[in-house]
Write a protein that holds these residues in place. Structure first.
Motif, PDB file in Angstrom:
ATOM      1  N   THR A  19      37.382  48.903  45.146  1.00 17.43           N
ATOM      2  CA  THR A  19      36.892  47.596  44.723  1.00 17.43           C
ATOM      3  C   THR A  19      37.102  47.419  43.220  1.00 17.43           C
ATOM      4  O   THR A  19      37.286  48.399  42.481  1.00 17.43           O
ATOM      5  N   ASP A  20      37.039  46.150  42.750  1.00 13.82           N
ATOM      6  CA  ASP A  20      37.149  45.867  41.326  1.00 13.82           C
ATOM      7  C   ASP A  20      35.745  45.783  40.723  1.00 13.82           C
ATOM      8  O   ASP A  20      34.749  45.947  41.441  1.00 13.82           O
ATOM      9  N   PRO A  21      35.617  45.525  39.404  1.00 13.42           N
ATOM     10  CA  PRO A  21      34.290  45.500  38.782  1.00 13.42           C
ATOM     11  C   PRO A  21      33.319  44.492  39.391  1.00 13.42           C
ATOM     12  O   PRO A  21      32.104  44.676  39.321  1.00 13.42           O
ATOM     13  N   SER A  22      33.832  43.417  40.017  1.00 11.27           N
ATOM     14  CA  SER A  22      32.962  42.424  40.630  1.00 11.27           C
ATOM     15  C   SER A  22      32.538  42.788  42.046  1.00 11.27           C
ATOM     16  O   SER A  22      31.726  42.094  42.661  1.00 11.27           O
ATOM     17  N   GLY A  23      33.121  43.881  42.572  1.00  7.76           N
ATOM     18  CA  GLY A  23      32.813  44.291  43.940  1.00  7.76           C
ATOM     19  C   GLY A  23      33.793  43.767  44.962  1.00  7.76           C
ATOM     20  O   GLY A  23      33.671  44.063  46.157  1.00  7.76           O
ATOM     21  N   ALA A  24      34.794  42.974  44.536  1.00  5.61           N
ATOM     22  CA  ALA A  24      35.809  42.468  45.456  1.00  5.61           C
ATOM     23  C   ALA A  24      36.779  43.585  45.829  1.00  5.61           C
ATOM     24  O   ALA A  24      37.069  44.474  45.018  1.00  5.61           O
ATOM     25  N   VAL A  25      37.287  43.541  47.039  1.00  5.93           N
ATOM     26  CA  VAL A  25      38.173  44.603  47.520  1.00  5.93           C
ATOM     27  C   VAL A  25      39.515  44.529  46.812  1.00  5.93           C
ATOM     28  O   VAL A  25      39.960  43.448  46.382  1.00  5.93           O
ATOM     29  N   ASP A  61      34.962  56.433  48.009  1.00  3.11           N
ATOM     30  CA  ASP A  61      35.161  55.063  47.543  1.00  3.11           C
ATOM     31  C   ASP A  61      35.495  55.067  46.053  1.00  3.11           C
ATOM     32  O   ASP A  61      35.151  56.007  45.326  1.00  3.11           O
ATOM     33  N   ALA A  62      36.125  53.995  45.600  1.00  2.00           N
ATOM     34  CA  ALA A  62      36.490  53.884  44.187  1.00  2.00           C
ATOM     35  C   ALA A  62      36.086  52.518  43.656  1.00  2.00           C
ATOM     36  O   ALA A  62      36.392  51.492  44.275  1.00  2.00           O
ATOM     37  N   SER A  63      35.392  52.510  42.521  1.00  2.00           N
ATOM     38  CA  SER A  63      35.064  51.276  41.817  1.00  2.00           C
ATOM     39  C   SER A  63      35.956  51.205  40.584  1.00  2.00           C
ATOM     40  O   SER A  63      35.660  51.806  39.541  1.00  2.00           O
ATOM     41  N   MET A  64      37.072  50.500  40.715  1.00  2.00           N
ATOM     42  CA  MET A  64      38.096  50.472  39.676  1.00  2.00           C
ATOM     43  C   MET A  64      37.663  49.594  38.504  1.00  2.00           C
ATOM     44  O   MET A  64      37.046  48.543  38.689  1.00  2.00           O
ATOM     45  N   GLN A  65      37.998  50.050  37.285  1.00  2.00           N
ATOM     46  CA  GLN A  65      37.690  49.304  36.072  1.00  2.00           C
ATOM     47  C   GLN A  65      38.984  48.748  35.464  1.00  2.00           C
ATOM     48  O   GLN A  65      40.036  49.393  35.520  1.00  2.00           O
ATOM     49  N   VAL A  66      38.901  47.550  34.896  1.00  2.00           N
ATOM     50  CA  VAL A  66      40.070  46.935  34.263  1.00  2.00           C
ATOM     51  C   VAL A  66      40.464  47.757  33.038  1.00  2.00           C
ATOM     52  O   VAL A  66      39.613  48.156  32.232  1.00  2.00           O
ATOM     53  N   GLY A  67      41.764  48.045  32.903  1.00  2.00           N
ATOM     54  CA  GLY A  67      42.249  48.842  31.778  1.00  2.00           C
ATOM     55  C   GLY A  67      43.648  49.329  32.055  1.00  2.00           C
ATOM     56  O   GLY A  67      44.304  48.906  33.018  1.00  2.00           O
TER      57      GLY A  67
END
Length: 253
Positions: free
Chosen positions: A39-45, A110-116
Motif C-alpha cells: 500500500t501507499d502512505p494513504s493506505g491505497a493499494v 505486508d508493505a507500507s511504501m513511502q514516497v521517495g
C-alpha cells in the motif's frame, strides 16, 4: 504397436494406474508460501510492486509482482529464513530482514511504501506473524534451529511427541495421534512416503544433521492425506548453499 482396441484399452488402464500412483507423491508438501499486500502512505493499494524474497542461507531468490488489488503471492518457497524486499519507482525500498517460511504454511508480509527514491530504504525489524489464517489445518512446525537444541530421539519421527494430542507408549507402540493407532500415521521425507506396507510404521529414518524442518499435522488434513487416520509427520531436507561447512558428532553409551 497397438493392433486392436483391446490393446489401446489396456495401455490406457496402465497409464491411469501410473498416474494414480505418482500424483499423490507429487502433491505432498515440501514448500511454503509468501503473500501480502503493498500500500501507499494513504493506505491505497499499489500494483506493480516488485517483491523479492532472498533465502538467507542459500541466497536463492524468488520474485513476484503485486496485482491490481495490491496483493502478491510467492508460491513454492523453500522453508527457511528470508529477507523480503519491495521495490517500485517513485517509492523508497521497503525491507523486512527476517521472515521465516514454514512447510505447508503461508507467511504474510505486508508493505507500507513511502514516497521517495529507491536509494532510500525503510527497514522493518518486526518479524512477520507466523499465524496462517488461510488454512484450518492444525500443524506443528519444528525448524532446525529448534530441534538442534531439544532433547530428542535419533530420528525425525520422535519430533511428533512435542505436538499436542500426540502420545506414545510401550504397549501401544509408536505414536498415537488423537487416539488413532500408530499404524494410521503417514510419514514422508521430502514428499516421498516412507510407510511400511506391512504395519504402517516408518521404515526410513533421516538424521537431524541434514534436516531443515519437521512438520507434524494432527487435524484438518487435506484430501491428499486421506489414508492417514492419525497424523502426518513430514521431514524436509536442507538445500545447498554457497558456503562450505560441516559438523562432527559422536555418541557415547
Amino acid at each position: 504397436m497397438f493392433k486392436t482396441l483391446g490393446d489401446w484399452g489396456r495401455a490406457g488402464l496402465v497409464l491411469a494406474l501410473l498416474l494414480a500412483v505418482t500424483l499423490p507423491v507429487l502433491g505432498q508438501e515440501r514448500f511454503g508460501n509468501l503473500s501480502g499486500t503493498a500500500t501507499d502512505p494513504s493506505g491505497a493499494v499499489l500494483p506493480g510492486v516488485t517483491v523479492t524474497a532472498t533465502n538467507k542461507a542459500t541466497n536463492r531468490v524468488d520474485t513476484a509482482k503485486t496485482r491490481g488489488d495490491g496483493s502478491y503471492m510467492v508460491p513454492d518457497v523453500e522453508p527457511g529464513r528470508y529477507m523480503v524486499r519491495f521495490e517500485k519507482s517513485g517509492f523508497s525500498r521497503y525491507e523486512v530482514p527476517d521472515v521465516i517460511v514454514l512447510v505447508g504454511k503461508t507467511s504474510r508480509v505486508d508493505a507500507s511504501m513511502q514516497v521517495g527514491s529507491l536509494e532510500q530504504v525503510v527497514q522493518v525489524t518486526e518479524a512477520a506473524p507466523l499465524i496462517d489464517t488461510s488454512s484450518t489445518m492444525i500443524a506443528h512446525n519444528v525448524t532446525s534451529e529448534e530441534f538442534s537444541r531439544l532433547p530428542k530421539a535419533r530420528t525425525f519421527q520422535g519430533i511428533a511427541i512435542f505436538s499436542t494430542s500426540v502420545n506414545t507408549g510401550e504397549i501401544e507402540g509408536g505414536y498415537q495421534v488423537n487416539g488413532a493407532s500408530s499404524a494410521e500415521n503417514n510419514y514422508y521425507i521430502d514428499g516421498v512416503s516412507t510407510n511400511s506396507v506391512i504395519d504402517g510404521s516408518a521404515r526410513q529414518a533421516a538424521a537431524f544433521e541434514y534436516l531443515q524442518e519437521v512438520q507434524v499435522k494432527t487435524a484438518g488434513l487435506e484430501a491428499e492425506y486421506g489414508g492417514a487416520l492419525g497424523g502426518v509427520v513430514s521431514a524436509i531436507t536442507k538445500s545447498g548453499g554457497n558456503d562450505f561447512h560441516g559438523e562432527i558428532h559422536y555418541y557415547y553409551y
